[in-house]
Design an enzyme around this catalytic site. Structure first.
Site, PDB file in Angstrom:
ATOM      1  N   TYR A  49       0.880  -1.172   0.000  1.00 51.90           N
ATOM      2  CA  TYR A  49       0.000   0.000   0.000  1.00 51.90           C
ATOM      3  C   TYR A  49       0.907   1.208   0.000  1.00 51.90           C
ATOM      4  O   TYR A  49       1.828   1.294   0.826  1.00 51.90           O
ATOM      5  CB  TYR A  49      -0.883   0.034   1.245  1.00 51.90           C
ATOM      6  N   ASP A  99      -6.144  -0.947  -6.502  1.00 49.35           N
ATOM      7  CA  ASP A  99      -7.614  -0.929  -6.492  1.00 49.35           C
ATOM      8  C   ASP A  99      -8.178  -0.512  -5.146  1.00 49.35           C
ATOM      9  O   ASP A  99      -9.354  -0.721  -4.867  1.00 49.35           O
ATOM     10  CB  ASP A  99      -8.184  -2.307  -6.885  1.00 49.35           C
ATOM     11  N   HIS A 112      -9.898  -7.248  -5.647  1.00 54.25           N
ATOM     12  CA  HIS A 112      -9.602  -7.195  -4.216  1.00 54.25           C
ATOM     13  C   HIS A 112     -10.544  -8.125  -3.439  1.00 54.25           C
ATOM     14  O   HIS A 112     -11.037  -7.767  -2.355  1.00 54.25           O
ATOM     15  CB  HIS A 112      -9.749  -5.746  -3.719  1.00 54.25           C
TER      16      HIS A 112
END
Lengths: 448, 448, 448, 448
Positions: free
Chosen positions: B189, B217, B307
């Site tokens: 991230y 995403d 995801h």
């Protein structure tokens, strides 16, 4: 009780059996396969009588399904089974109604719909609405007065009735129940003995019948397992069955089948045209090719129909056939060379409107009126017709149509009509492992 | 118990939080939103402990669904809710698996399949099978040893593991659990503070990580109502809630979201390429246009993924995106310019084979391994992997393929992959009036 | 209690009935058909009061469905039936939401979505989000303060409210509940007496109303059987019904219908353009042909809508019509010649985003706000709006859109939108004979 | 009891095992994995014996599903599990029958159908109907006399039987049960030791077998989890299981698999053509490409089949493959160069007619005859065959066909055959919030 049973086949003693050679008569033995008299003490029967006593008020029936619901609960089990059953797995029987759900509306707005007129003309008869009572067998299973109940309600609402060959009442009784000038049609099973058939047709014509509907989708009567099983149970309740009973349950169907000529073919049509001036309509056309042939043979009409799903399972719904048939006729510009009717699965005015917009002159309704009759007699049938008319008026308004001729294919979305969607078998483990979303919980109690 | 809770965010104290400015640290208060310690007397908890005692033998788990079943019954409710929940109505989450049912096989016969080899190479690493352990957050919710359980099982089966940014174990712990030469990747991230991101990436590369999967995403973490509701119930059991609680349940998501930079964009990609030599893979590509762009930006791979259905509901399944993406790449003859991976909904070797045949290099599996871990620890994950391999061998044989390169689109029937079938709402009255067919009845007792 | 009943039709005494000739007034008798006062001892009512006491905390409502759930359990049965019912078999009513499931997303990644702005302009008014409170009748059935509850919540969230002709509050009350500068629109049923209609329109314009939405899909009010049945039950609980009750249940619909002019047509549009400067929007357009006509007649907007599924069953969903309408407009490059709105079935921000991406300027939401109001009053409606906004922000981010103009058809997968999938009737015997797969069994107890 | 178990693998001691080297013999240990003898006191077994005593009369079985119903209730659980199980999630197994629902009829009317003849010729043998008893393993699980039961019923009805390699009876027993001139075919699993295979083939040919069906879709026997779980339960009931039991449940499959040669390939076909003059048919062709290859290799026939859904899940149904295969053959005008058979999911005469109309010479029926045999012995199988013939006669009549050659693709609506409809996951909240329409209520009691 026996009397009633004996009367159930009066039609066969009427228009038909009076002309039948004695060895073709259906005797009492066959009757027993339809219904076995029950002893008073039968607990099922007691519950049924209780249900009859408490049956919903007629005014609580808001649509045709409601009559089916009431009928199912107040009719004798064997009678219900006979009316409600279909061929094999009853896929076609149910598809008949559900196919209408494949057609959606494209309503037009801002049309002056103050006055709506849904009256129409079928085979030369003006009538109040584009539906008719189609032929169904054995009306006395549902009501002691049989088909004459339908005759009376049809008159009240200015609706055409088609008289069945296999009625429980005699042809004369049904004809007599009609008022002067009330239009009736005759549905015909063709007998091996053509002279007998000729006499039936000419008797009908002589008595003012306005249309001859020759059933062409039933060279043999269908196997309906729900009906067969229901009779079995009935028999079993009274005596020890043995494996020799194999065919007892097929009695009526066999008897009837022996009456119907499976060799009937296109070659017979010209002969019919010589023996009657009534418009001839082929009932049970199921593809474009045969509709074209019907025009070529010069008949006045066809009914696209699969016999209420009682004959061949996986036969397509009337409404789906109608799309194919009208396209073929229009391609040749033959759409006005015969009248096309449609039956099977009609339950709502939206169903009727879809068929009419596709090009049908009218639609036949069978079981729903039988259910209304079985549940509430003539008032039931009248209310069923009233409800359909109320729906027709409302829905034509909402579609932006003020008369039958306003209904045409541009108001329909037909993209899905040819699709037979069969869901892939459920992934059982995956489905049952899924832990669905929850709704909010009640407020927890405060602690003391 | 408290200790365990505190450990749950060690990763944030490890690779991430050591670099976080103090005001971004997730304190103990946030922990409480994940799990509230339960009193001994909690009857739900007592039942759960009973279920743990009687849980099925591991050898009775025959497929990945079975682990999900066991996990659901032995995990703490809040942990189960966190793992099993998805975005909004969880349509995409379930579609992920069910979309595979739209693809059918066209197996080839009479191929010598004596030897089957399903090993493959992903991002330069040869591994035993074309699947990898994809990154999932908070492993300690399911097992006290967290992600290191997955590391050990991955080694046993020579499978690649992707280390999550939001692991419960620290990066070092997970790295240390690996044996010499065991390939791991890093899921990333991206933080607003790019110097922090740089340090994370370079630490990972320094420790031998072989691939950098940048999550693209999730500019904001999804709202998962099942998870939110589960926490609410938990809180409610202990204290009177008030309407001021509005956002307590969103604590972790908000905290995490503040860590993720929503301004991350294509403009950042060249910078990543300057700070690392690891292959860069964009995780979460969802249409052909972005796959094309990925090639143009020179990254080494993409993961078509939504995801796990945890972000945008009605995002398409990975397998459906894969079809579109491969078609676009092949049209430009770019299919070898990057490696395409796919995740979401993989439960069977047939799912894996479908993805590989379409052109994926490998598939990511997340929740099923978490469930296996939560239910049975490292042996559970090992058995899950073993079962997939047994299925792979069997099914490749039955398809007529002996190696990964034999799997190509000619063995697939893809006609239905782009269809999203939504049944017309049920005709309630019509359905419930229908009286289904019956099975044969038991033999009646003979009368005495 | 009686007072409340009398107030329910104040609108008819307000904007409408003050202008109605006395014989058109809806008297108290009609009121009784809406709701019959219940005796204290009614056990259903007692249970309902109990449910109200324990209703979930507002903060546990995470989405619009949750309000529907709570409303269903706390509202009076007749009120619930009136709000929740639809035409005929309620197929269209349910299709309205489920049609959104035919559209899937193709999100874009790596877009800087730090700032998301979903504010927009509708008919010249800037507002905070692309949805508005659409007109729905009889707000006091759900809350004693009726439509003014919606007015207040709309203000809090800077959302436009459309005032219904058939409100329970008077037009003045609703207007007064708005703050200075708060935009409201007027929904109009056109009366046979055009001078009355003129007075209504000009009163509204004089009071600052910013848009005139003429309802064109309701020349007659629909038959809603769930509503009819609910009233019947109510009546039946108090007195012995008779078969003469046929039409008691249709009282309000009939009364209202007599107020609406079914002859309203395109010819009336120019006249409306002479009596007001407000933008004129036709509410209830249902096909491309009529959208084209609307442009030709020079109106400022249309709402593609089927009246919440309360009028014509098997009318297509608003979202499906929208696809057809926008295609027809774009074909002529007319997409900017009028504003297109859409209503029906909106429950999630993803629904809103789909409509906007197709080309709608905004979407109308009706029942969900009524349910939120009935369950929790103004706070309920505010939370419902807040939840939609939170979902909007989240989902626009996840799609890769930072402003309304980023939403366009390229983010949608529309392949399935025109399909009406009707599953083939279930093969009953085949299905029930199937013996599903099982989950693992609990560990057997060791023998003693 | 032990004797029966030992007999179960007589075939392996007959045609096969007499030729097997001793180390390949399947010993008694393996037998125990099929069935564990139960103690008298087993309550499940007691209930089963009770069910056997009360099983429905044979004459109450009206269709093939009814036999499945009875068999399920009277068979031993492990036997039922072995017969009824399929690969993985059993999607293909169920698809096999449900795929027939994608094909609908376009019947022709007014054809003289007085005489209907559904006899046909398959591989040179005239037989009474276009179906045959296909090969299925382990007949003694269902009936102590095993496959010879099928032989006798096949003779009664002049139906061809295919003898399985894995029969419970020896080849000689099955051959001896046939009458002089009764046609039987042989299904063959090919052994690694080709001299053994050669002896089997030549023995069969010497004994008058008229066709050699080489199974080509089973290089390894499928994993059937329902079967595996059933055995597990059985074992568990008697002794404490441990985690070392991993592979006990796979015993038979493994043993059999070691008998089947996974290296069998197209290169072996010419060799078969040198060792026998029997027509060679490839059983298990699953795509057009392999059907074309079969013609090129000069074999006499193919069976489009997926092995009853017991091998590869998501393999397409036989009937769907048939459409593809016949199209490819007709494109090359090769449709007469080999005979095409079809099996999988046949339950109704309508299924048979669909396959024949598409171009199949005959269809194989397996499980339904096993169920009839398990439930009622030879009389059961005879009745099953009788019912199919009655349905065939009826349905051919209703379709307007009097002989097999009248059945061709023009009577079919094939538009939906290639579609695999997978419903979008249910919108749980939306569905459960929906408040369905109600039926009319019973009449309220009058007040006293």
């Amino acid at each position: 009780m026996q009397l009633r049973h004996m009367n159930q086949f009066i039609p066969l003693q009427g228009i038909i059996s009076e002309n039948l050679p004695p060895d073709k008569h259906l005797g009492e033995a066959d009757m027993s396969t339809i219904e076995i008299s029950k002893e008073e003490a039968d607990p099922d029967e007691k519950e049924r009588l209780e249900r009859i006593k408490n049956k919903p008020l007629l005014v609580e029936c808001f649509n045709l399904f409601d009559f089916e619901f009431v009928a199912r609960h107040v009719m004798k089990k064997t009678a219900w089974a006979y009316y409600s059953s279909g061929a094999d797995d009853e896929i076609t029987m149910r598809e008949n109604h559900s196919a209408f759900a494949k057609i959606w509306f494209k309503p037009r707005i801002l049309v002056d719909v103050d006055k709506v007129d849904y009256s129409t003309i079928m085979l030369g008869t003006r009538c109040s609405a584009p539906f008719y009572v189609t032929a169904t067998a054995l009306g006395k299973l549902g009501h002691p007065e049989g088909e004459t109940v339908l005759t009376k309600a049809a008159h009240t609402h200015d609706i055409i009735q088609m008289i069945p060959t296999l009625a429980s009442c005699s042809f004369e009784q049904i004809r007599d129940a009609a008022v002067e000038g009330q239009t009736q049609w005759l549905q015909l099973y063709v007998n091996k003995d053509r002279s007998l058939t000729k006499r039936i047709v000419q008797t009908a014509e002589g008595q003012g019948i306005k249309g001859l509907f020759i059933t062409v989708d039933a060279p043999q009567l269908g196997r309906r397992e729900k009906d067969m099983r229901s009779k079995f149970g009935d028999i079993g309740a009274h005596e020890q069955r043995s494996d020799n009973d194999v065919d007892r349950t097929q009695g009526v169907a066999r008897a009837i089948s022996s009456f119907i000529d499976p060799s009937l073919s296109w070659q017979d049509i010209p002969w019919f045209q010589t023996i009657t001036k009534m418009p001839i309509v082929l009932k049970g056309v199921q593809c474009a090719e045969d509709a074209i042939k019907a025009v070529e043979y010069g008949v006045q009409g066809i009914v696209v129909s699969n016999h209420g799903g009682r004959q061949l399972d996986y036969a397509r719904s009337g409404i789906e056939i109608l799309v194919e048939v009208m396209a073929a006729l229009r391609e040749r510009n033959w759409q006005d060379r015969l009248e096309v009717f449609c039956d099977g699965g009609i339950r709502r005015a939206t169903d009727i409107i879809k068929a009419i917009a596709l090009g049908a002159k009218g639609v036949g309704i069978g079981r729903p009126f039988l259910y209304a009759m079985s549940a509430y007699g003539v008032e039931g049938v009248e209310r069923a017709m009233l409800l359909l008319k109320q729906e027709l008026e409302m829905n034509m308004r909402l579609i932006g149509a003020t008369k039958i001729s306003d209904l045409n294919p541009t108001i329909l979305d037909l993209k899905s009509i040819g699709t037979h969607s069969v869901p892939t078998p459920t992934d059982v483990l995956s489905s049952q492992e899924y832990d669905g979303l929850l709704v909010p919980k009640s407020k927890p109690k405060a602690k003391l």
